[in-house]
Design an enzyme around this catalytic site. Structure first.
Site, PDB file in Angstrom:
ATOM      1  N   ALA A  53       1.066  -1.011  -0.092  1.00  0.00           N
ATOM      2  CA  ALA A  53      -0.184  -0.071  -0.190  1.00  0.00           C
ATOM      3  C   ALA A  53       0.845   1.169  -0.632  1.00  0.00           C
ATOM      4  O   ALA A  53       0.597   2.302  -0.763  1.00  0.00           O
ATOM      5  CB  ALA A  53      -1.052  -0.258   1.152  1.00  0.00           C
ATOM      6  N   HIS A  54       1.754   0.853   0.854  1.00  0.00           N
ATOM      7  CA  HIS A  54       2.455   2.200   0.634  1.00  0.00           C
ATOM      8  C   HIS A  54       3.087   2.266  -0.465  1.00  0.00           C
ATOM      9  O   HIS A  54       3.396   3.535  -0.982  1.00  0.00           O
ATOM     10  CB  HIS A  54       3.835   1.899   1.989  1.00  0.00           C
ATOM     11  CG  HIS A  54       3.504   2.571   2.774  1.00  0.00           C
ATOM     12  ND1 HIS A  54       3.168   1.699   4.247  1.00  0.00           N
ATOM     13  CD2 HIS A  54       4.499   3.696   3.831  1.00  0.00           C
ATOM     14  CE1 HIS A  54       2.691   2.401   4.856  1.00  0.00           C
ATOM     15  NE2 HIS A  54       3.422   3.639   4.861  1.00  0.00           N
ATOM     16  N   ILE A  55       3.965   1.546  -1.603  1.00  0.00           N
ATOM     17  CA  ILE A  55       4.544   1.395  -2.835  1.00  0.00           C
ATOM     18  C   ILE A  55       3.612   2.505  -4.102  1.00  0.00           C
ATOM     19  O   ILE A  55       3.478   3.000  -4.850  1.00  0.00           O
ATOM     20  CB  ILE A  55       4.637   0.327  -3.479  1.00  0.00           C
ATOM     21  CG1 ILE A  55       6.019  -0.217  -2.409  1.00  0.00           C
ATOM     22  CG2 ILE A  55       5.480   0.287  -4.832  1.00  0.00           C
ATOM     23  CD1 ILE A  55       6.347  -1.641  -2.293  1.00  0.00           C
ATOM     24  N   GLU A  57       8.848   5.868   4.423  1.00  0.00           N
ATOM     25  CA  GLU A  57       7.792   6.546   4.905  1.00  0.00           C
ATOM     26  C   GLU A  57       7.763   8.041   5.260  1.00  0.00           C
ATOM     27  O   GLU A  57       6.522   8.911   5.561  1.00  0.00           O
ATOM     28  CB  GLU A  57       7.996   5.859   6.955  1.00  0.00           C
ATOM     29  CG  GLU A  57       6.508   6.038   7.541  1.00  0.00           C
ATOM     30  CD  GLU A  57       5.518   4.870   7.074  1.00  0.00           C
ATOM     31  OE1 GLU A  57       4.535   5.345   5.777  1.00  0.00           O
ATOM     32  OE2 GLU A  57       5.194   4.174   7.945  1.00  0.00           O
TER      33      GLU A  57
END
Lengths: 291, 199
Positions: free
Chosen positions: B40-42, B94
């Protein structure tokens, strides 16, 4: 008819083992966690151990998995020579994994390593991971070891030289524990595989996790090294969840094999505080005994 | 680590509130938490690169490093177990995530590094440890699943929107002054290492 019957017995037992392993802790692990809570001197460390014990109580009460990372499913099967046909085992254990994923439920964790496609049932090429061993007798012994990623991702292998010796092993273990810090969810259980070849050292390090925490290696020299290493690990101050304290590990087990005269491979495998394992003995006549 | 406090907070949490929190404080947060881990970060950062809008807003909310175990029940979802995942896997992503999506409280396990601490200082955020593996304890503080996005990433990697009530205990290990509780600890451990290995 009989062959079909035993397949079903093994499959059902494997589902039950996965349920037990993910929702309850073995008595030796629970005892070790309670002792750690009593004896931990760091305030944050005790706070973490308190939350862990409360979580275990809630999981048992609500019959839910202790941790959402129910892992990738690993089975160890020891097959007795009088058990008879066992060719059905891969199929039965794969089906059991699918059923347990749906029914316990377990989180679907197994994905294609490159595309990251998740089939949603914890099965795929090579998983569940099944290890086979042989023994004498009319039974099979089946152990489920669901393995989460937090602890597994901290695995390490060193190809030491003979001159590195025991001192080199100690240094490697301590450096690996310090580098892992809070990531493998300490207090952990540490498996150390010494000797063999690279692959065998790693396999032994995982197999070492199957032995209960209160049982030392039968050979005195190895048992002493286990105790010494555990004391060293618990002197690092990493502590519960890496927040400082004296309980970095609940236990440390070693398994070894002879190595080539020119090499000293050492494998390290961590298990998180949720040291989940369950075992059953299944006889040819269909009797199942959870041990 | 002196004068630590136990704080009860409600989302959305303002920057002013966040800047009062110190390392060592224990938080209990109510309101909304959204889960996001590696995939999800990617994807969120890919959306950003392509100027695409995220399906959800993180501003002032809890960003939870967690891949929950959820079960379909009736027309909705129920959280079975939802403990934190290892936050360091998100360390390289992050800072950019904080800068652009502005979550106030990041929750995970195992701590985070210098880049995240720098972003927490610059943009006003804190990072907290929730006890690793305490998945049922966490699930008990989740009242309902309010939505899910990016379910094509698989259950663990999707964005789950969770209504939380007194979610904690969360130990603050990075605060908005950029202090990291684990930095002191690392120095102590290094000193001990020399003694242990030397013996």
């Amino acid at each position: 008819m009989k062959a079909i019957y035993i397949e079903k017995v093994v499959e059902d037992a494997a589902v039950e083992l996965l349920r037990r392993a993910t929702t309850e802790l073995p008595p030796d692990v629970l005892a070790a966690l309670k002792k750690a809570y009593e004896e931990e001197t760091s305030e944050l460390g005790r706070n973490q151990l308190g939350a862990i014990l409360e979580n275990i109580r809630l999981a048992e009460k609500t019959k839910r998995p202790l941790c959402q990372d129910t892992g990738v499913m690993i089975f160890y099967v020891t097959i007795g020579n009088e058990f008879g046909d066992f060719a059905f085992l891969p199929k039965a254990l794969t089906e059991a994994t699918r059923r347990a994923t749906r029914d316990v439920p377990l989180r679907p964790n197994a994905v294609h390593p490159l595309t990251r496609h998740n089939p949603g049932n914890n099965t795929g090429t090579g998983v569940p991971i099944i290890n086979y061993d042989i023994t004498t007798g009319d039974y099979i012994e089946l152990t489920a070891l669901p393995k989460g990623a937090g602890a597994e991702n901290m695995s390490a292998l060193a190809i030491l030289t003979p001159s590195d010796g025991v001192k080199g092993i100690k240094k490697f273990v301590i450096d690996t524990v310090i580098a892992a810090g809070g990531k493998p969810c300490p207090p952990t259980v540490i498996g150390v595989g010494i000797g063999g070849k690279a692959d065998l050292a790693m396999r032994l390090s995982k197999k070492a996790l199957l032995r209960p925490l209160d049982k030392r290696h039968p050979e005195k020299e190895i048992a002493q090294l286990e105790e010494e290493l555990l004391e060293m690990v618990n002197s690092t101050g990493v502590g519960p969840m890496g927040l400082g304290g004296k309980y970095t590990a609940l236990g440390l087990n070693i398994e070894y094999a002879y190595s080539h005269t020119a090499g000293l491979p050492v494998g390290i495998n961590f298990q998180c505080w949720a040291d989940r394992r369950a075992r059953a003995r299944i006889r040819r006549d269909g009797r199942v005994e959870y041990v | 680590m002196t004068n630590t406090a136990t704080l009860k907070l409600k989302t959305p949490i303002s920057e002013k509130e966040v800047r009062r929190i110190r390392i060592g404080d224990i938080l209990y947060v109510s309101g909304t938490a959204i889960t996001a881990r590696d995939e999800a970060h990617i994807r969120a950062l890919e959306y950003l690169e392509h100027g695409k809008k995220l399906p959800l807003e993180f501003k002032g909310l809890v960003l939870y490093h967690c891949g929950p175990l959820v079960r379909k029940e009736g027309g909705g979802w129920r959280v079975v177990a939802a403990g934190p995942t290892t936050s360091m896997r998100m360390e390289s992503l992050e800072a950019e995530f904080i800068e652009n999506f502005r979550p106030s409280v990041i929750v995970g396990k195992g701590g985070m590094g210098g880049k995240t601490a720098e972003a927490a200082k610059k943009f006003g955020a804190v990072y907290c440890d929730f006890t690793g593996g305490a998945a049922v304890l966490a699930a008990e503080a989740i009242e309902e699943v309010q939505g899910v996005e990016w379910l094509d990433l698989g259950m663990p990697e999707a964005l789950w929107v969770l209504k939380i009530r007194e979610f904690g205990p969360l130990v603050v290990t990075i605060d908005s002054s950029g202090k990291n509780l684990r930095d002191d600890l690392t120095r102590e451990i290094e000193a001990k290492r020399a003694k242990i290995i030397g013996s």
